[in-house]
Design a protein around this motif. Sequence first.
Motif, short mmCIF file in Angstrom:
data_model
loop_
_atom_site.label_atom_id
_atom_site.label_comp_id
_atom_site.label_asym_id
_atom_site.label_seq_id
_atom_site.Cartn_x
_atom_site.Cartn_y
_atom_site.Cartn_z
N GLU A 84 0.40 1.17 7.30
CA GLU A 84 1.43 2.14 7.64
C GLU A 84 1.62 3.07 6.46
OE1 GLU A 84 6.05 2.48 9.26
OE2 GLU A 84 5.36 0.63 8.30
N PHE A 85 1.34 4.35 6.65
CA PHE A 85 1.48 5.34 5.59
C PHE A 85 2.86 5.99 5.70
CE2 PHE A 85 -3.04 4.77 6.06
CZ PHE A 85 -3.48 4.78 4.75
N LEU A 86 3.49 6.19 4.54
CA LEU A 86 4.86 6.67 4.49
C LEU A 86 4.98 7.91 3.63
CD1 LEU A 86 6.62 3.25 3.71
CD2 LEU A 86 6.20 4.22 5.97
N ALA A 87 5.85 8.83 4.05
CA ALA A 87 6.26 9.92 3.18
C ALA A 87 7.19 9.36 2.11
CB ALA A 87 6.99 10.99 4.00
N PRO A 88 7.37 10.08 0.99
CA PRO A 88 8.30 9.60 -0.04
C PRO A 88 9.68 9.33 0.58
CG PRO A 88 7.05 11.46 -0.87
CD PRO A 88 6.72 11.35 0.60
N PHE A 89 10.21 8.15 0.30
CA PHE A 89 11.55 7.73 0.72
C PHE A 89 11.65 7.40 2.20
CE2 PHE A 89 12.09 11.01 -2.67
CZ PHE A 89 12.24 10.10 -3.71
N ALA A 90 10.56 7.47 2.96
CA ALA A 90 10.59 7.08 4.37
C ALA A 90 10.66 5.56 4.47
CB ALA A 90 9.36 7.60 5.10
N LYS A 91 11.27 5.06 5.52
CA LYS A 91 11.41 3.62 5.73
C LYS A 91 10.31 3.12 6.66
CE LYS A 91 16.44 3.45 5.11
NZ LYS A 91 17.73 3.08 5.73
N SER A 92 9.80 1.94 6.34
CA SER A 92 8.77 1.34 7.16
C SER A 92 9.31 0.99 8.54
CB SER A 92 8.23 0.08 6.47
OG SER A 92 7.32 -0.60 7.30
N ARG A 93 8.44 1.15 9.55
CA ARG A 93 8.82 0.83 10.92
C ARG A 93 7.98 -0.29 11.50
NH1 ARG A 93 9.50 6.93 13.55
NH2 ARG A 93 11.12 7.67 12.10
N THR A 94 7.10 -0.87 10.71
CA THR A 94 6.22 -1.93 11.19
C THR A 94 6.19 -3.07 10.18
OG1 THR A 94 4.19 -1.19 10.10
CG2 THR A 94 4.77 -0.11 12.19
N TYR A 95 5.40 -4.09 10.51
CA TYR A 95 5.19 -5.21 9.60
C TYR A 95 3.85 -5.08 8.87
CZ TYR A 95 9.16 -7.38 11.93
OH TYR A 95 10.41 -7.64 12.43
N LEU A 96 3.23 -3.92 8.96
CA LEU A 96 1.96 -3.70 8.28
C LEU A 96 2.17 -3.47 6.79
CD1 LEU A 96 0.37 -1.16 10.80
CD2 LEU A 96 -0.13 -3.61 10.62
N ASP A 97 1.09 -3.61 6.02
CA ASP A 97 1.13 -3.18 4.62
C ASP A 97 1.44 -1.69 4.59
OD1 ASP A 97 0.46 -5.69 3.75
OD2 ASP A 97 -1.69 -5.25 3.63
N THR A 98 2.18 -1.26 3.57
CA THR A 98 2.58 0.14 3.48
C THR A 98 1.97 0.81 2.26
OG1 THR A 98 4.60 -0.41 2.26
CG2 THR A 98 4.75 -0.29 4.66
N VAL A 99 1.67 2.10 2.39
CA VAL A 99 1.19 2.93 1.29
C VAL A 99 1.95 4.24 1.35
CG1 VAL A 99 -0.75 4.23 0.37
CG2 VAL A 99 -1.11 1.91 1.19
N ARG A 100 2.54 4.62 0.23
CA ARG A 100 3.28 5.89 0.18
C ARG A 100 2.34 7.02 -0.23
NH1 ARG A 100 8.47 5.56 1.26
NH2 ARG A 100 9.47 3.52 1.08
N LEU A 101 2.55 8.15 0.38
CA LEU A 101 1.75 9.34 0.12
C LEU A 101 2.64 10.42 -0.50
CD1 LEU A 101 -0.24 9.48 3.49
CD2 LEU A 101 -0.94 8.42 1.33
N PRO A 102 2.00 11.41 -1.20
CA PRO A 102 0.57 11.71 -1.25
C PRO A 102 -0.18 10.90 -2.30
CG PRO A 102 1.77 13.39 -2.45
CD PRO A 102 2.80 12.47 -1.85
N ARG A 103 -1.49 10.80 -2.10
CA ARG A 103 -2.41 10.20 -3.06
C ARG A 103 -3.53 11.20 -3.31
NH1 ARG A 103 -0.95 4.65 -3.08
NH2 ARG A 103 -2.88 3.75 -3.85
N ARG A 104 -3.92 11.30 -4.58
CA ARG A 104 -4.96 12.27 -4.95
C ARG A 104 -6.11 11.57 -5.66
NH1 ARG A 104 -2.82 17.34 -8.15
NH2 ARG A 104 -2.27 15.74 -9.65
N TYR A 105 -7.31 12.05 -5.40
CA TYR A 105 -8.53 11.52 -6.00
C TYR A 105 -9.21 12.73 -6.65
CZ TYR A 105 -7.04 8.13 -2.58
OH TYR A 105 -6.27 7.27 -1.84
N ILE A 106 -9.17 12.80 -7.97
CA ILE A 106 -9.46 14.03 -8.70
C ILE A 106 -10.79 13.92 -9.44
CG2 ILE A 106 -8.59 15.65 -10.44
CD1 ILE A 106 -5.82 14.25 -10.03
N SER A 107 -11.60 14.96 -9.30
CA SER A 107 -12.83 15.07 -10.09
C SER A 107 -13.04 16.53 -10.47
CB SER A 107 -14.04 14.55 -9.31
OG SER A 107 -15.21 14.73 -10.09
N GLU A 108 -12.60 16.89 -11.65
CA GLU A 108 -12.81 18.22 -12.19
C GLU A 108 -12.38 19.30 -11.21
OE1 GLU A 108 -16.29 18.68 -14.75
OE2 GLU A 108 -16.76 16.58 -14.33
N SER A 109 -13.32 20.04 -10.61
CA SER A 109 -12.94 21.19 -9.78
C SER A 109 -12.57 20.83 -8.35
CB SER A 109 -14.08 22.22 -9.76
OG SER A 109 -15.22 21.71 -9.08
#
Length: 210
Positions: A84-109
């Motif tokens: 279950e992916f969440l916006a900042p400060f959003a509350k979970s609505r399921t019993y799944l593992d949760t991950v808050r977004l955004p997430r960035r994966y950066i490589s130079e340009s």
Amino acid sequence: MARTYLMKPLGPWKFATLLYCVFVSVTQAHPLFLNTTLSDEIHPQCTDSNDWMNGGLFNPNHCLDALGKLENTDLKLYKSRDIEFLAPFAKSRTYLDTVRLPRRYISESCTIIIAMLSTITEHFLPGQVRQAYEYGNTDQSKFSYLWSIAAWLDGTCVSKASMLGWCATGTDSNIGVFVVGTKSKVNTIISSGLLLGNTNRSASWNVDAS
């Protein structure tokens, strides 16, 4: 302004990823072929807008590096687990593992971003049909599927057309996967604090591959 391409040798995992991207690009395989349990319609969008690029200086190999960072961190950790992916400060609505977004994966340009579309307050996304307030603050997906979409964008927008792009996904299409220029306006908007109800400009979780 002409774009600059600085090529470098590919390591084993980058070569394997490149082969996957070429397969997707050549066959035009729909990402849903890889996982049919999620949203039944997705519409990837490619763009060469200056708001997405780095002033013409862009290295497509950096997107492979960023894709590898996603693969070797969150995909390696969560695999095909339902999340279950969440916006900042959003509350979970399921019993799944949760991950808050955004997430960035950066490589130079090049930077790959996974973000909740409800947190993007500016209407600048090509093909976007909903306003931020119309998106939910939570949604379900899998990192294996998000990686597949990022690879599709890399293989089609970046490698084939020398453009960048994004795609809405998730069970309710509330999640955005973006491939953007690291110094671009779009990256700044998504990653540097233009979040509804959020004043913490350190909200993004970064994986720096530069």
